[in-house]
Design an enzyme around this catalytic site. Structure first.
Site, mmCIF file in Angstrom:
data_model
loop_
_atom_site.group_PDB
_atom_site.id
_atom_site.type_symbol
_atom_site.label_atom_id
_atom_site.label_comp_id
_atom_site.label_asym_id
_atom_site.label_seq_id
_atom_site.Cartn_x
_atom_site.Cartn_y
_atom_site.Cartn_z
ATOM 1 N N GLY A 89 -15.829 18.366 -11.823
ATOM 2 C CA GLY A 89 -15.589 17.623 -13.075
ATOM 3 C C GLY A 89 -14.422 16.673 -12.982
ATOM 4 C CE LYS A 110 -5.284 8.160 -14.909
ATOM 5 N NZ LYS A 110 -6.001 9.074 -13.997
HETATM 6 N N1 HSE Z 1 -10.997 10.726 -13.317
HETATM 7 C C1 HSE Z 1 -9.590 10.906 -13.518
HETATM 8 C C2 HSE Z 1 -8.997 11.421 -12.218
HETATM 9 C C3 HSE Z 1 -9.362 11.881 -14.652
HETATM 10 O O1 HSE Z 1 -9.756 11.678 -11.272
HETATM 11 O O2 HSE Z 1 -7.782 11.528 -12.118
HETATM 12 C C4 HSE Z 1 -7.935 11.912 -15.150
HETATM 13 O O3 HSE Z 1 -7.508 10.709 -15.660
#
Ligand code: HSE
Ligand code: NDP
Length: 437
Positions: free
Chosen positions: A188, A206
């Site tokens: 997930g 980010k």
């Molecule tokens: N898809 C993102 C990750 C989830 O793999 O970090 C958290 O922002």
């Protein structure tokens, strides 16, 4: 003893993160009240589908599909629904009515952070988003508050858990990209659209948020230079290992001095070679970490879970307690100003060390020919390793490390090298992460 005041909390979303926020709010209600000096009353939870089967059991009467109505009169709105709309409009409405807003929505903040902050500032409301970068890891608040008196020089981080999981599994367990990606998906870690992870879009969002806060400069996500991990091969990982390095998808935000002495900001995401001795090399699995270099504080490392429902909910709850305390104490929310607005530099202006892997004809004079092209393009060689090619007869593999060079000069070098008769293929071009001496 006087009755504690009630603060109405409207929760938008009850997925991986929202359901855990609601559970923690209800389960820890007394402790939270004691810490805040007011009661947090979960007024309702907005979802899309009232009949959806949910992993976390919460009182059914809390759910509503009418998010607009739920936020009316709320003291604090927590947005964990994701996406741009209706999240943006709901947050703007909440801020306009003076509610504090907490969001984990990196995509929204990267695209509309300035607009949301301006709406908060107009009424003295608080906009908080600790969970938007690196999940549970406190990084926004340390940059905004703890390091507010310092000057950040650079933040270099692993801010995407799924790509770290993939690269780490290739490195440590010899998995193929496909195998590692399947496991990351089963766990997930991947976004609904995995391109966002593997092509570096999530990390770029980010990085945009980090750069904005670290350098007080508006920086949209599409100004972040971005390369994903899809071109990284098992051979790249093996070569890195032989050289005491590993490959990480890094988000780098940096204050850069240009040749004319003026300053700019660079934000970039790409897979890079990093020494196995660097703390970021020890970030395994789906974990995240951000290595911050500040003028006075020096080097700081923030490490932990970058994703996960309950882990991310912890960061949301931290913001919630902080916003609630402001309601108790009174006064406007802490504003954030992009007062510096430094120019955002293109990747072409950034100096980086590179490592190239080439397959070349195993003949006398080839190395000299290649070295000549590097020299003509102003790219200085740092290391050269030669070994017999594993795949091609009468050929050698050359692994060439450069000193810091400009992207444009490296590109020109590569074009000329690829055109040489003796160069059979350019197998990989990787940047080498810059680490302080
Ligand atoms: N898809 C993102 C990750 C989830 O793999 O970090 C958290 O922002
Ligand atoms: P989910 O997809 O698991 O949950 C989204 C929730 O929002 C669901 O309950 C959904 O309702 C509800 N929702 C979506 N659209 C609407 C709408 N238009 N109206 C009403 N409700 C809506 O997302 P996550 O919990 O994983 O993520 C939430 C946010 O947190 C995102 O911004 C994400 O980027 C961020 N984040 C997530 C992390 C994680 O590890 N998951 C880590 C860090 C940040 P329904 O249940 O009915 O479908």
């Amino acid at each position: 003893m006087s009755e504690l005041r009630n603060l109405r909390v409207a929760l938008l979303g009850s997925g991986s993160v929202g359901s855990q926020v609601a559970r923690l709010l209800l389960e820890h209600s007394e402790e939270l009240s004691a810490r805040i000096g007011a009661k947090l009353e979960l007024a309702g939870i907005a979802v899309r589908n009232l009949d959806a089967k949910r992993d976390v059991e919460l009182p059914q009467e809390l759910y509503t599909t009418d998010a607009e109505r739920l936020i009316l009169g709320a003291d604090i709105v927590v947005e964990v629904m994701g996406g741009i709309e209706p999240a943006r409009t709901l947050i703007l409405t909440a801020l306009q009515q003076g509610s504090d807003v907490i969001t984990a929505n990196k995509a929204l903040l990267a695209a509309h952070g300035e607009e949301l902050q301006a709406a908060a500032d107009r009424v003295g409301a608080q906009l908080s988003y600790e969970a938007a970068v690196a999940g549970a890891i406190p990084i926004i608040r340390p940059l905004l508050n703890s390091l507010a008196g310092d000057n950040i020089k650079r933040a270099m981080g692993i801010v995407n858990g799924s790509t770290n999981y993939i690269l780490d599994s290739m490195d440590r367990f010899g998995q193929t990209t496909e195998e590692a990606m399947q496991i990351a998906s089963d766990l997930g870690y991947l976004e609904a659209d995995p391109t966002l992870d593997v092509e570096g879009y999530d990390a770029a969002q980010k990085a945009a948020i980090l750069a904005r806060i670290a350098f007080h400069t508006e920086l949209p996500a599409d100004a972040v230079y971005r390369e994903g991990i899809t071109k990284i091969t098992a051979e790249d990982i093996a070569t890195a290992k032989q050289n005491g390095q590993t490959i990480k998808l890094l988000a780098v935000v940096e204050r850069v001095e240009r040749e004319d002495g003026s300053e700019g900001v660079s934000a970039r995401v790409y897979p890079a070679l990093i020494s196995r001795e660097h703390p970021l090399a020890a970030v395994h699995g789906g974990k995240n970490a951000i290595f911050v270099e500040a003028e006075s504080a020096g080097e700081l490392m923030f490490y932990g879970a970058g994703a996960g429902g309950v882990e991310t909910a912890s960061a949301v709850l931290g913001d919630l307690v902080s916003a609630a305390r402001r309601h108790v104490a009174g006064g406007p929310g802490v504003s954030f100003k992009s007062y510096a607005n430094l120019p955002v530099l293109t990747i072409g202006e950034i100096l980086t060390a590179y490592q190239l892997r080439l397959t070349v004809a195993d003949q006398p004079g080839v190395l000299q020919q290649i070295a000549g092209v590097f020299a003509e393009n102003n790219v200085s060689l740092a290391t050269v390793q030669q070994s017999p090619s594993k795949d091609t007869a009468d050929a050698a593999t050359l692994v060439i490390g450069t000193y810091r060079a400009r992207e444009a000069e490296l590109k020109a070098t590569l074009e000329r090298i690829a055109a040489l008769d003796a160069v059979l293929s350019v197998d990989s071009t990787l940047r080498v992460a810059e680490v302080s001496a």
